[in-house]
Scaffold this motif. Sequence first.
Motif, PDB file in Angstrom:
ATOM      1  N   ILE A   1       0.877  -1.164   0.000  1.00 43.63           N
ATOM      2  CA  ILE A   1       0.000   0.000   0.000  1.00 43.63           C
ATOM      3  C   ILE A   1       0.915   1.214   0.000  1.00 43.63           C
ATOM      4  O   ILE A   1       1.703   1.408   0.939  1.00 43.63           O
ATOM      5  N   PHE A   2       0.867   2.003  -1.049  1.00 43.54           N
ATOM      6  CA  PHE A   2       1.664   3.220  -1.136  1.00 43.54           C
ATOM      7  C   PHE A   2       0.747   4.404  -0.844  1.00 43.54           C
ATOM      8  O   PHE A   2      -0.318   4.550  -1.480  1.00 43.54           O
ATOM      9  N   ILE A   3       1.160   5.259   0.078  1.00 47.07           N
ATOM     10  CA  ILE A   3       0.378   6.457   0.402  1.00 47.07           C
ATOM     11  C   ILE A   3       1.296   7.662   0.223  1.00 47.07           C
ATOM     12  O   ILE A   3       2.297   7.810   0.936  1.00 47.07           O
ATOM     13  N   ALA A   4       0.960   8.497  -0.753  1.00 46.93           N
ATOM     14  CA  ALA A   4       1.811   9.649  -1.087  1.00 46.93           C
ATOM     15  C   ALA A   4       1.052  10.935  -0.849  1.00 46.93           C
ATOM     16  O   ALA A   4      -0.147  11.015  -1.099  1.00 46.93           O
ATOM     17  N   GLY A   5       1.766  11.933  -0.397  1.00 48.79           N
ATOM     18  CA  GLY A   5       1.186  13.271  -0.278  1.00 48.79           C
ATOM     19  C   GLY A   5       2.044  14.251  -1.044  1.00 48.79           C
ATOM     20  O   GLY A   5       3.248  14.375  -0.789  1.00 48.79           O
ATOM     21  N   GLY A   6       1.462  14.949  -2.024  1.00 50.14           N
ATOM     22  CA  GLY A   6       2.197  15.974  -2.760  1.00 50.14           C
ATOM     23  C   GLY A   6       3.444  15.425  -3.430  1.00 50.14           C
ATOM     24  O   GLY A   6       3.425  14.365  -4.052  1.00 50.14           O
ATOM     25  N   ILE A   7       4.565  16.132  -3.247  1.00 53.77           N
ATOM     26  CA  ILE A   7       5.810  15.740  -3.897  1.00 53.77           C
ATOM     27  C   ILE A   7       6.352  14.428  -3.322  1.00 53.77           C
ATOM     28  O   ILE A   7       7.270  13.830  -3.888  1.00 53.77           O
ATOM     29  N   GLY A   8       5.745  13.946  -2.251  1.00 54.81           N
ATOM     30  CA  GLY A   8       6.081  12.616  -1.715  1.00 54.81           C
ATOM     31  C   GLY A   8       5.761  11.491  -2.682  1.00 54.81           C
ATOM     32  O   GLY A   8       6.050  10.332  -2.412  1.00 54.81           O
ATOM     33  N   ILE A   9       5.213  11.804  -3.846  1.00 56.50           N
ATOM     34  CA  ILE A   9       4.946  10.788  -4.872  1.00 56.50           C
ATOM     35  C   ILE A   9       6.242  10.234  -5.473  1.00 56.50           C
ATOM     36  O   ILE A   9       6.272   9.126  -6.006  1.00 56.50           O
ATOM     37  N   THR A  10       7.353  10.998  -5.407  1.00 57.99           N
ATOM     38  CA  THR A  10       8.528  10.656  -6.225  1.00 57.99           C
ATOM     39  C   THR A  10       9.090   9.244  -5.987  1.00 57.99           C
ATOM     40  O   THR A  10       9.329   8.536  -6.960  1.00 57.99           O
ATOM     41  N   PRO A  11       9.306   8.796  -4.741  1.00 57.17           N
ATOM     42  CA  PRO A  11       9.860   7.443  -4.623  1.00 57.17           C
ATOM     43  C   PRO A  11       8.926   6.372  -5.174  1.00 57.17           C
ATOM     44  O   PRO A  11       9.382   5.311  -5.633  1.00 57.17           O
ATOM     45  N   PHE A  12       7.615   6.644  -5.155  1.00 58.58           N
ATOM     46  CA  PHE A  12       6.661   5.641  -5.625  1.00 58.58           C
ATOM     47  C   PHE A  12       6.690   5.489  -7.144  1.00 58.58           C
ATOM     48  O   PHE A  12       6.350   4.434  -7.671  1.00 58.58           O
ATOM     49  N   ILE A  13       7.112   6.534  -7.841  1.00 57.66           N
ATOM     50  CA  ILE A  13       7.237   6.400  -9.298  1.00 57.66           C
ATOM     51  C   ILE A  13       8.325   5.365  -9.616  1.00 57.66           C
ATOM     52  O   ILE A  13       8.140   4.490 -10.467  1.00 57.66           O
ATOM     53  N   ALA A  14       9.450   5.437  -8.892  1.00 61.11           N
ATOM     54  CA  ALA A  14      10.508   4.429  -9.098  1.00 61.11           C
ATOM     55  C   ALA A  14      10.014   3.048  -8.667  1.00 61.11           C
ATOM     56  O   ALA A  14      10.323   2.029  -9.311  1.00 61.11           O
ATOM     57  N   MET A  15       9.244   2.977  -7.577  1.00 58.15           N
ATOM     58  CA  MET A  15       8.741   1.678  -7.119  1.00 58.15           C
ATOM     59  C   MET A  15       7.787   1.054  -8.137  1.00 58.15           C
ATOM     60  O   MET A  15       7.821  -0.149  -8.376  1.00 58.15           O
ATOM     61  N   ILE A  16       6.939   1.889  -8.738  1.00 61.65           N
ATOM     62  CA  ILE A  16       6.005   1.358  -9.738  1.00 61.65           C
ATOM     63  C   ILE A  16       6.785   0.834 -10.944  1.00 61.65           C
ATOM     64  O   ILE A  16       6.483  -0.230 -11.487  1.00 61.65           O
ATOM     65  N   HIS A  17       7.832   1.561 -11.333  1.00 59.05           N
ATOM     66  CA  HIS A  17       8.695   1.053 -12.421  1.00 59.05           C
ATOM     67  C   HIS A  17       9.247  -0.321 -12.030  1.00 59.05           C
ATOM     68  O   HIS A  17       9.262  -1.254 -12.828  1.00 59.05           O
ATOM     69  N   ALA A  18       9.716  -0.425 -10.781  1.00 63.29           N
ATOM     70  CA  ALA A  18      10.382  -1.659 -10.349  1.00 63.29           C
ATOM     71  C   ALA A  18       9.405  -2.832 -10.251  1.00 63.29           C
ATOM     72  O   ALA A  18       9.790  -3.986 -10.481  1.00 63.29           O
ATOM     73  N   LEU A  19       8.149  -2.548  -9.916  1.00 60.72           N
ATOM     74  CA  LEU A  19       7.183  -3.631  -9.708  1.00 60.72           C
ATOM     75  C   LEU A  19       6.413  -4.010 -10.965  1.00 60.72           C
ATOM     76  O   LEU A  19       5.778  -5.063 -11.002  1.00 60.72           O
ATOM     77  N   LYS A  20       6.491  -3.161 -12.001  1.00 59.31           N
ATOM     78  CA  LYS A  20       5.544  -3.340 -13.107  1.00 59.31           C
ATOM     79  C   LYS A  20       5.748  -4.666 -13.847  1.00 59.31           C
ATOM     80  O   LYS A  20       4.800  -5.198 -14.422  1.00 59.31           O
ATOM     81  N   ASN A  21       6.957  -5.190 -13.819  1.00 62.17           N
ATOM     82  CA  ASN A  21       7.197  -6.436 -14.551  1.00 62.17           C
ATOM     83  C   ASN A  21       7.245  -7.659 -13.654  1.00 62.17           C
ATOM     84  O   ASN A  21       7.716  -8.711 -14.071  1.00 62.17           O
ATOM     85  N   ASP A  22       6.773  -7.509 -12.421  1.00 62.06           N
ATOM     86  CA  ASP A  22       6.802  -8.656 -11.500  1.00 62.06           C
ATOM     87  C   ASP A  22       5.369  -9.021 -11.118  1.00 62.06           C
ATOM     88  O   ASP A  22       4.768  -8.402 -10.247  1.00 62.06           O
ATOM     89  N   PRO A  23       4.799 -10.048 -11.780  1.00 63.37           N
ATOM     90  CA  PRO A  23       3.387 -10.379 -11.531  1.00 63.37           C
ATOM     91  C   PRO A  23       3.132 -10.908 -10.122  1.00 63.37           C
ATOM     92  O   PRO A  23       1.984 -11.001  -9.691  1.00 63.37           O
ATOM     93  N   THR A  24       4.187 -11.231  -9.378  1.00 62.80           N
ATOM     94  CA  THR A  24       3.984 -11.764  -8.016  1.00 62.80           C
ATOM     95  C   THR A  24       3.784 -10.635  -6.996  1.00 62.80           C
ATOM     96  O   THR A  24       3.427 -10.887  -5.852  1.00 62.80           O
ATOM     97  N   LYS A  25       4.037  -9.403  -7.391  1.00 61.45           N
ATOM     98  CA  LYS A  25       3.921  -8.275  -6.453  1.00 61.45           C
ATOM     99  C   LYS A  25       2.732  -7.398  -6.840  1.00 61.45           C
ATOM    100  O   LYS A  25       2.563  -7.077  -8.018  1.00 61.45           O
ATOM    101  N   LYS A  26       1.974  -7.012  -5.857  1.00 57.24           N
ATOM    102  CA  LYS A  26       0.802  -6.163  -6.109  1.00 57.24           C
ATOM    103  C   LYS A  26       0.934  -4.872  -5.310  1.00 57.24           C
ATOM    104  O   LYS A  26       1.466  -4.889  -4.201  1.00 57.24           O
ATOM    105  N   PHE A  27       0.448  -3.787  -5.912  1.00 58.34           N
ATOM    106  CA  PHE A  27       0.467  -2.534  -5.156  1.00 58.34           C
ATOM    107  C   PHE A  27      -0.822  -1.765  -5.398  1.00 58.34           C
ATOM    108  O   PHE A  27      -1.513  -1.947  -6.424  1.00 58.34           O
ATOM    109  N   ARG A  28      -1.159  -0.920  -4.432  1.00 55.14           N
ATOM    110  CA  ARG A  28      -2.205   0.090  -4.602  1.00 55.14           C
ATOM    111  C   ARG A  28      -1.590   1.411  -4.166  1.00 55.14           C
ATOM    112  O   ARG A  28      -0.913   1.470  -3.141  1.00 55.14           O
TER     113      ARG A  28
END
Length: 321
Positions: free
Chosen positions: A115-142
Amino acid sequence: MSSIPQADIPVRVTRAEKIADGIHLYEMRRPDGGDLPAFTAGSHINLRVPNGLMRKYSLCSDPAARDHYCIAVKREDNGRGGSIYLIDNTREGDEWMISAPDNAFALPQRGDNFIFIAGGIGITPFIAMIHALKNDPTKKFRLYYCSRTPEMTAFREELSAPEHMGRVVIHYDGGDPSKALDLWPIVEERKNREHIYCCGPRGLMEAVRDATGHWTPTSIHFEAFSEADARRPDDTPFKVRLASSGATIDVPAGTTILEAMRAAGYDVPSSCESGTCGTCRTRLIAGEADHRDLVLTEAERSSQIMICVSRAKTPELVIDR
Ligand code: FES
């Protein structure tokens, strides 16, 4: 884990672009075209701003791409001038000095649901995380992304793409606390091997911490994007005595214990320097601390202190260093 961050990697700014109101994206590459050091999602770099300030920014590019890094910088009108200088003066072709990436907000090996919870510019690390998780079908995120208005929302188009349907919620509150994201339905139930990551303003992180008392502390991860809470206008000076040597160090207003110790020649490990990672945890032997971290539990607060952000309520603290 680092002591004093070194910015010894030269990079050239190859893209400088406004991506939302008050937010600019900067892409950087090595001047010789070579690879940059590898990084994992959640990493940050320290950037020596040409006006002399050192600033920490999360990397928001794909960790699989070694030829460039990206950061997003929000203009902080009440900050110490680093973001204003960067936004007002940076042009494509400029050269910066940065540190190697460090990660105090890494995704765990043993985690399948996030579960990723971002506020404002706090979105930035989650953009890298989404890149990292996008090709791994075993990992799920919201991702729950809190922002004031669409115009102030960086990466809005990317995150609204069909591929993210059902797993990205952008919540606009218009700056009205009564319209804040309702966290309880998000964190009420906990799945096996699920982790919560939160990056944003202090109030959001404290709300997440308060709503997740039923989670194990090792499943909750925070990253602060601003050091604001380490310094407040009404801070007063105090002394810190080191139990090992008996040496006393003055901690002026506007300076953290960590900074004062380093200025006195002590090499003290740290990572986030925002009271969220736990690296600088120190035993508190005497005195009463003014705790400003998001790491220690209530029970730990009488005997431990995070020296990167917390201060003293008594004229002197004695710490186990
Ligand atoms: Fe991370 Fe102090 S360095 S909590």
